[in-house]
Design a protein around this motif. Structure first.
Motif, PDB file in Angstrom:
ATOM      1  N   ILE A 259      63.488  12.014  33.618  1.00 43.58           N
ATOM      2  CA  ILE A 259      62.634  13.152  33.959  1.00 43.58           C
ATOM      3  C   ILE A 259      63.404  14.464  33.926  1.00 43.58           C
ATOM      4  O   ILE A 259      62.879  15.498  33.504  1.00 43.58           O
ATOM      5  CB  ILE A 259      62.010  12.951  35.362  1.00 43.58           C
ATOM      6  CG1 ILE A 259      61.064  11.753  35.346  1.00 43.58           C
ATOM      7  CG2 ILE A 259      61.257  14.188  35.821  1.00 43.58           C
ATOM      8  CD1 ILE A 259      59.788  11.987  34.596  1.00 43.58           C
ATOM      9  N   SER A 260      64.668  14.423  34.347  1.00 42.82           N
ATOM     10  CA  SER A 260      65.368  15.711  34.414  1.00 42.82           C
ATOM     11  C   SER A 260      65.680  16.225  33.001  1.00 42.82           C
ATOM     12  O   SER A 260      65.659  17.437  32.758  1.00 42.82           O
ATOM     13  CB  SER A 260      66.606  15.615  35.306  1.00 42.82           C
ATOM     14  OG  SER A 260      67.682  15.098  34.598  1.00 42.82           O
TER      15      SER A 260
ATOM     16  N   SER B  65      57.803  20.163  37.993  1.00 40.84           N
ATOM     17  CA  SER B  65      58.641  20.481  39.152  1.00 40.84           C
ATOM     18  C   SER B  65      57.900  20.142  40.442  1.00 40.84           C
ATOM     19  O   SER B  65      58.519  19.749  41.433  1.00 40.84           O
ATOM     20  CB  SER B  65      59.109  21.941  39.123  1.00 40.84           C
ATOM     21  OG  SER B  65      58.031  22.804  39.254  1.00 40.84           O
TER      22      SER B  65
ATOM     23  N   GLU C 227      58.555  16.528  40.846  1.00 43.90           N
ATOM     24  CA  GLU C 227      59.931  16.297  41.296  1.00 43.90           C
ATOM     25  C   GLU C 227      60.060  16.521  42.801  1.00 43.90           C
ATOM     26  O   GLU C 227      60.783  15.822  43.484  1.00 43.90           O
ATOM     27  CB  GLU C 227      60.908  17.216  40.536  1.00 43.90           C
ATOM     28  CG  GLU C 227      61.319  16.660  39.184  1.00 43.90           C
ATOM     29  CD  GLU C 227      62.385  17.508  38.495  1.00 43.90           C
ATOM     30  OE1 GLU C 227      62.350  18.750  38.661  1.00 43.90           O
ATOM     31  OE2 GLU C 227      63.234  16.936  37.788  1.00 43.90           O
ATOM     32  N   LYS C 228      59.316  17.524  43.309  1.00 32.74           N
ATOM     33  CA  LYS C 228      59.374  17.842  44.739  1.00 32.74           C
ATOM     34  C   LYS C 228      58.612  16.833  45.578  1.00 32.74           C
ATOM     35  O   LYS C 228      59.111  16.327  46.571  1.00 32.74           O
ATOM     36  CB  LYS C 228      58.776  19.245  44.972  1.00 32.74           C
ATOM     37  CG  LYS C 228      59.822  20.300  45.326  1.00 32.74           C
ATOM     38  CD  LYS C 228      59.142  21.627  45.671  1.00 32.74           C
ATOM     39  CE  LYS C 228      59.150  22.565  44.474  1.00 32.74           C
ATOM     40  NZ  LYS C 228      58.124  23.609  44.511  1.00 32.74           N
TER      41      LYS C 228
END
Lengths: 209, 206
Positions: free
Chosen positions: A113-114, A161, A164-165
């Motif tokens: 994912i990153s 994002s 991701e959070k």
């Protein structure tokens, strides 16, 4: 003071809304297209943003001119071109070639994912760079595609994002919709009445299952 | 300019006025798609259609807008990067077990492809009949990578006529077995013996 959504153009007028923009909660989203709060710019800053010079672009290494992934998209687009001209047999043949190239795309090492996030962010600057070139050439068609794609790219990075959070809860009990014309991604119970990016009606959206 | 009628099935409400006014029966088909080989482009159907479902398009499309080298360059670079986005989303979604992330990755894959298609459309490859599209296809078919669907490419190259002079189909030599004439014919055209008019099985490629 007015704030404008960079995705759909919704105007948040502090005077009529009654709440100063800064006091809106962080998880507030655009009432029109659900873009996050950070996609809004003050009215005068919007002009500045447009005039911003080219950003520094990271070099893309060893990039073939037309790698298999690009050929896949090029030929699936020609399939659509044949379909629109009611050439269904030609459409089928172009799809066959597109599928061949899609299968030929090499695996990307260390995909996670990153890395996806990094590429999505890089694409925002590539869109900016391409837009400058298209504008200098007065190429309206390219500018149209880049305007749509650039907006979609920003939405992609903000959804990523957010995930991701917040993890899975970011998308709990909510459907994900993709505009089949421009690729805009929308989360919600029903697709929007018109696509905030390319303005097609809601039936052009497809639900991701 | 010769035109042909096309019907938008989404808008068609089957009032069927097109059937009544069409002089050749081109609009009366079992699959609702207008038979372009019968359509003479008179426009009676589109004038009569109460739901605006029929429009007329040129039989031969005009050349697409020319793109500068610079624009093609940046568009190709961007498309390549979108293609990486598509590939990563596709790889990750195949293995993902968290259901919401899996859906998101599928959406990202679809979206990246749509954007890349649009970029290449505006990067010089809008129409199948453009010189850009056909000469690219012919280059790929001439030096095929392993498993490349060569037959599909050949069939496309021989059935699509270039609309901007950017691609010349290679010509082929034939011998007519009826009158023994040898002649050259462009592979984009159906070969016909210039001497006796023989076609098909009477002609042998040499």
């Amino acid at each position: 003071m007015k704030y404008i959504c960079q995705i759909c153009g919704y105007v948040y007028d502090e005077e009529t809304e009654g709440v100063p923009f800064g006091e809106l909660p962080d998880n507030w989203t655009c009432p029109m297209c659900k873009a996050p709060k950070n996609m809004f710019l003050p009215e005068d800053a919007e002009e500045e943003e447009r005039k911003k010079p080219d950003m520094e672009i990271p070099e893309l290494q060893d990039m073939e001119r037309l790698p298999p992934g690009v050929l896949a998209a090029l030929f699936s687009n020609l399939a659509k071109g044949a379909e629109k001209q009611y050439q269904s047999h030609q459409e089928k043949l172009f799809r066959e070639i597109a599928a061949y190239y899609e299968a030929a795309v090499p695996e990307i090492p260390d995909a996670d994912i990153s890395l996806l996030m990094k590429i999505a962010e890089r694409n925002i600057s590539l869109y900016g760079e391409a837009m400058e070139t298209a504008r200098r050439d007065g190429d309206r068609g390219a500018m149209r595609a880049l305007t749509w794609g650039g907006k979609i790219q920003k939405i992609i990075t903000s959804i990523l994002s957010q995930y991701e959070k917040e993890g899975e809860s970011a998308l709990e009990n909510v459907d994900i919709w993709v505009c089949t014309i421009c690729g805009f991604i929308y989360t919600g119970e029903n697709p929007p009445a018109i696509c905030p990016v390319c303005k097609v009606p809601s039936w052009k959206f497809s639900k991701v299952v | 300019m010769k035109r042909i009628a096309i019907r938008n099935l989404r808008l068609c409400t089957k009032d069927c006025l097109c059937l009544y006014v069409c002089p050749t029966g081109a609009s009366d088909t079992e699959d609702s798609i207008i038979d372009t080989s019968k359509c003479i482009g008179c426009g009676s159907c589109s004038d009569a259609c109460p739901s605006g479902a029929i429009s007329l398009v040129p039989a031969e499309y005009p050349a697409q807008q020319r793109k500068s080298e610079k624009v093609m360059d940046v568009m190709e670079k961007l498309a390549a990067s979108k293609a990486s986005e598509e590939k990563i989303a596709s790889m990750l979604s195949a293995d993902e077990s968290a259901p919401n992330l899996k859906r998101l990755l599928k959406a990202l894959k679809q979206s990246a492809r749509l954007s890349a298609e649009d970029i290449m459309r505006e990067g010089g490859y809008m129409l199948p009949q453009s010189g850009n599209s056909l000469s690219l296809l012919s280059r790929l078919a001439d030096e095929p990578s392993q498993g490349f669907p060569k037959e599909a490419a050949k069939e496309l190259l021989s059935s699509i006529r270039c609309n901007d002079g950017g691609y010349e189909p290679p010509s082929a030599m034939y011998k007519c077995e009826r009158c023994f004439t040898e002649f050259e014919s462009s592979s984009g055209d159906k070969a016909v013996c210039p001497m006796c008019g023989a076609e098909g099985n009477h002609l042998k490629p040499i």
